[in-house]
Design a protein around this motif. Structure first.
Motif, PDB file in Angstrom:
ATOM      1  N   MET A 174       0.853  -1.177   0.000  1.00 27.26           N
ATOM      2  CA  MET A 174       0.000   0.000   0.000  1.00 27.26           C
ATOM      3  C   MET A 174       0.894   1.234   0.000  1.00 27.26           C
ATOM      4  N   VAL A 175       0.596   2.179  -0.860  1.00 28.68           N
ATOM      5  CA  VAL A 175       1.347   3.421  -0.948  1.00 28.68           C
ATOM      6  C   VAL A 175       1.113   4.228   0.317  1.00 28.68           C
ATOM      7  N   CYS A 176       2.179   4.812   0.870  1.00 26.01           N
ATOM      8  CA  CYS A 176       2.085   5.553   2.140  1.00 26.01           C
ATOM      9  C   CYS A 176       0.966   6.580   2.145  1.00 26.01           C
ATOM     10  N   GLY A 177       0.801   7.313   1.065  1.00 21.45           N
ATOM     11  CA  GLY A 177      -0.204   8.366   1.017  1.00 21.45           C
ATOM     12  C   GLY A 177      -1.621   7.856   1.120  1.00 21.45           C
ATOM     13  N   LEU A 178      -1.846   6.573   0.874  1.00 25.30           N
ATOM     14  CA  LEU A 178      -3.196   6.031   0.934  1.00 25.30           C
ATOM     15  C   LEU A 178      -3.536   5.410   2.286  1.00 25.30           C
ATOM     16  N   ILE A 179      -2.567   5.304   3.164  1.00 25.09           N
ATOM     17  CA  ILE A 179      -2.809   4.650   4.443  1.00 25.09           C
ATOM     18  C   ILE A 179      -3.883   5.386   5.245  1.00 25.09           C
ATOM     19  N   ASN A 180      -3.829   6.717   5.283  1.00 28.63           N
ATOM     20  CA  ASN A 180      -4.839   7.467   6.026  1.00 28.63           C
ATOM     21  C   ASN A 180      -6.216   7.334   5.384  1.00 28.63           C
ATOM     22  N   ALA A 181      -6.267   7.322   4.069  1.00 32.73           N
ATOM     23  CA  ALA A 181      -7.546   7.105   3.387  1.00 32.73           C
ATOM     24  C   ALA A 181      -8.064   5.702   3.683  1.00 32.73           C
ATOM     25  N   LEU A 182      -7.171   4.751   3.711  1.00 32.28           N
ATOM     26  CA  LEU A 182      -7.559   3.376   4.024  1.00 32.28           C
ATOM     27  C   LEU A 182      -8.163   3.282   5.429  1.00 32.28           C
ATOM     28  N   LYS A 183      -7.582   4.002   6.377  1.00 34.60           N
ATOM     29  CA  LYS A 183      -8.118   3.992   7.746  1.00 34.60           C
ATOM     30  C   LYS A 183      -9.555   4.530   7.776  1.00 34.60           C
ATOM     31  N   LEU A 184      -9.851   5.501   6.912  1.00 36.76           N
ATOM     32  CA  LEU A 184     -11.194   6.072   6.883  1.00 36.76           C
ATOM     33  C   LEU A 184     -12.213   5.125   6.254  1.00 36.76           C
ATOM     34  N   ILE A 185     -11.798   4.374   5.242  1.00 36.29           N
ATOM     35  CA  ILE A 185     -12.765   3.501   4.564  1.00 36.29           C
ATOM     36  C   ILE A 185     -12.807   2.090   5.143  1.00 36.29           C
ATOM     37  N   GLN A 186     -11.861   1.740   5.987  1.00 39.74           N
ATOM     38  CA  GLN A 186     -11.812   0.377   6.522  1.00 39.74           C
ATOM     39  C   GLN A 186     -13.098  -0.034   7.248  1.00 39.74           C
ATOM     40  N   PRO A 187     -13.705   0.849   8.061  1.00 39.63           N
ATOM     41  CA  PRO A 187     -14.967   0.432   8.702  1.00 39.63           C
ATOM     42  C   PRO A 187     -16.058   0.081   7.675  1.00 39.63           C
ATOM     43  N   ILE A 188     -16.083   0.779   6.552  1.00 42.77           N
ATOM     44  CA  ILE A 188     -17.066   0.465   5.509  1.00 42.77           C
ATOM     45  C   ILE A 188     -16.730  -0.878   4.888  1.00 42.77           C
ATOM     46  N   LYS A 189     -15.454  -1.104   4.599  1.00 41.84           N
ATOM     47  CA  LYS A 189     -15.011  -2.382   4.033  1.00 41.84           C
ATOM     48  C   LYS A 189     -15.334  -3.534   4.979  1.00 41.84           C
ATOM     49  N   ASP A 190     -15.137  -3.316   6.280  1.00 45.58           N
ATOM     50  CA  ASP A 190     -15.441  -4.351   7.262  1.00 45.58           C
ATOM     51  C   ASP A 190     -16.938  -4.676   7.283  1.00 45.58           C
ATOM     52  N   LYS A 191     -17.759  -3.642   7.154  1.00 43.58           N
ATOM     53  CA  LYS A 191     -19.210  -3.839   7.181  1.00 43.58           C
ATOM     54  C   LYS A 191     -19.722  -4.465   5.883  1.00 43.58           C
ATOM     55  N   TYR A 192     -19.085  -4.132   4.755  1.00 48.21           N
ATOM     56  CA  TYR A 192     -19.494  -4.640   3.446  1.00 48.21           C
ATOM     57  C   TYR A 192     -18.292  -5.297   2.764  1.00 48.21           C
ATOM     58  N   PRO A 193     -17.902  -6.489   3.193  1.00 49.69           N
ATOM     59  CA  PRO A 193     -16.683  -7.110   2.668  1.00 49.69           C
ATOM     60  C   PRO A 193     -16.736  -7.461   1.188  1.00 49.69           C
ATOM     61  N   GLY A 194     -17.911  -7.456   0.593  1.00 47.98           N
ATOM     62  CA  GLY A 194     -18.018  -7.795  -0.825  1.00 47.98           C
ATOM     63  C   GLY A 194     -17.563  -6.689  -1.769  1.00 47.98           C
ATOM     64  N   ILE A 195     -17.432  -5.462  -1.279  1.00 47.94           N
ATOM     65  CA  ILE A 195     -16.986  -4.356  -2.130  1.00 47.94           C
ATOM     66  C   ILE A 195     -15.459  -4.301  -2.117  1.00 47.94           C
ATOM     67  N   THR A 196     -14.875  -3.981  -3.250  1.00 48.10           N
ATOM     68  CA  THR A 196     -13.411  -3.923  -3.321  1.00 48.10           C
ATOM     69  C   THR A 196     -12.905  -2.579  -2.817  1.00 48.10           C
ATOM     70  N   TYR A 197     -11.644  -2.568  -2.426  1.00 45.97           N
ATOM     71  CA  TYR A 197     -11.013  -1.304  -2.038  1.00 45.97           C
ATOM     72  C   TYR A 197     -11.010  -0.348  -3.231  1.00 45.97           C
ATOM     73  N   ALA A 198     -10.789  -0.880  -4.413  1.00 49.86           N
ATOM     74  CA  ALA A 198     -10.762  -0.031  -5.616  1.00 49.86           C
ATOM     75  C   ALA A 198     -12.092   0.704  -5.785  1.00 49.86           C
ATOM     76  N   ASP A 199     -13.203  -0.013  -5.613  1.00 48.77           N
ATOM     77  CA  ASP A 199     -14.506   0.641  -5.712  1.00 48.77           C
ATOM     78  C   ASP A 199     -14.733   1.618  -4.566  1.00 48.77           C
ATOM     79  N   LEU A 200     -14.265   1.287  -3.370  1.00 47.78           N
ATOM     80  CA  LEU A 200     -14.432   2.201  -2.233  1.00 47.78           C
ATOM     81  C   LEU A 200     -13.667   3.504  -2.439  1.00 47.78           C
ATOM     82  N   PHE A 201     -12.448   3.412  -2.945  1.00 45.37           N
ATOM     83  CA  PHE A 201     -11.680   4.637  -3.206  1.00 45.37           C
ATOM     84  C   PHE A 201     -12.363   5.469  -4.286  1.00 45.37           C
ATOM     85  N   GLN A 202     -12.891   4.827  -5.304  1.00 47.46           N
ATOM     86  CA  GLN A 202     -13.594   5.556  -6.363  1.00 47.46           C
ATOM     87  C   GLN A 202     -14.840   6.224  -5.800  1.00 47.46           C
ATOM     88  N   LEU A 203     -15.584   5.507  -4.967  1.00 43.79           N
ATOM     89  CA  LEU A 203     -16.779   6.070  -4.344  1.00 43.79           C
ATOM     90  C   LEU A 203     -16.428   7.260  -3.457  1.00 43.79           C
TER      91      LEU A 203
END
Length: 138
Positions: A1-30
């Motif tokens: 994971m690129v360093c600059g995306l780690i903070n963004a990942l922390k923000l979307i991780q709860p959504i990913k945990d709640k909806y594991p069927g969605i990809t990180y790629a789609d979450l970042f786009q959303l």
């Protein structure tokens, strides 16, 4: 994971945990599309189905993007991002997300650690914005 995306990942991780069927790629786009809309920009329709990479060989090489030089900027963006599988609409959304975001020297090698416009956030404080009114859709 690129360093600059780690903070963004922390923000979307709860959504990913709640909806594991969605990809990180789609979450970042959303997240990018929602940031543009919240800043007063247009509503960007979402198309889901992006896949996450599973091995490093599927990623572009680490490091900064090559300098656009004197050539046409749109063609340069297409050259860089088409090989990553993005289409023109996705390139515009990504560019908008970067415009609303900030450059941070510890992540991209460019920008100031903070400016008078970014010292207090929102989001994580610091970085260098591209414009004074960096949260306003122009």
């Amino acid at each position: 994971m690129v360093c600059g995306l780690i903070n963004a990942l922390k923000l979307i991780q709860p959504i990913k945990d709640k909806y594991p069927g969605i990809t990180y790629a789609d979450l970042f786009q959303l997240a990018s599309a929602m940031a543009i809309e919240e800043a007063g920009g247009p509503k960007i329709p979402m198309k889901y189905g992006r896949v996450d990479v599973t091995v490093a060989e599927q990623c572009p090489p680490e490091g900064r993007l090559p300098d656009a030089g004197p050539r046409d900027l749109a063609e340069h963006l297409r050259e860089v991002f088409y090989r990553m599988g993005l289409d023109d609409k996705e390139i515009v959304a990504l560019s908008g997300a970067h415009t609303l975001g900030r450059a941070r020297p510890d992540r991209s090698g460019w920008g100031k650690p903070e400016t008078k416009y970014t010292k207090d956030g929102p989001g994580e404080p610091g970085g260098q914005s591209w414009t004074v009114e960096w949260l306003k859709w122009l």
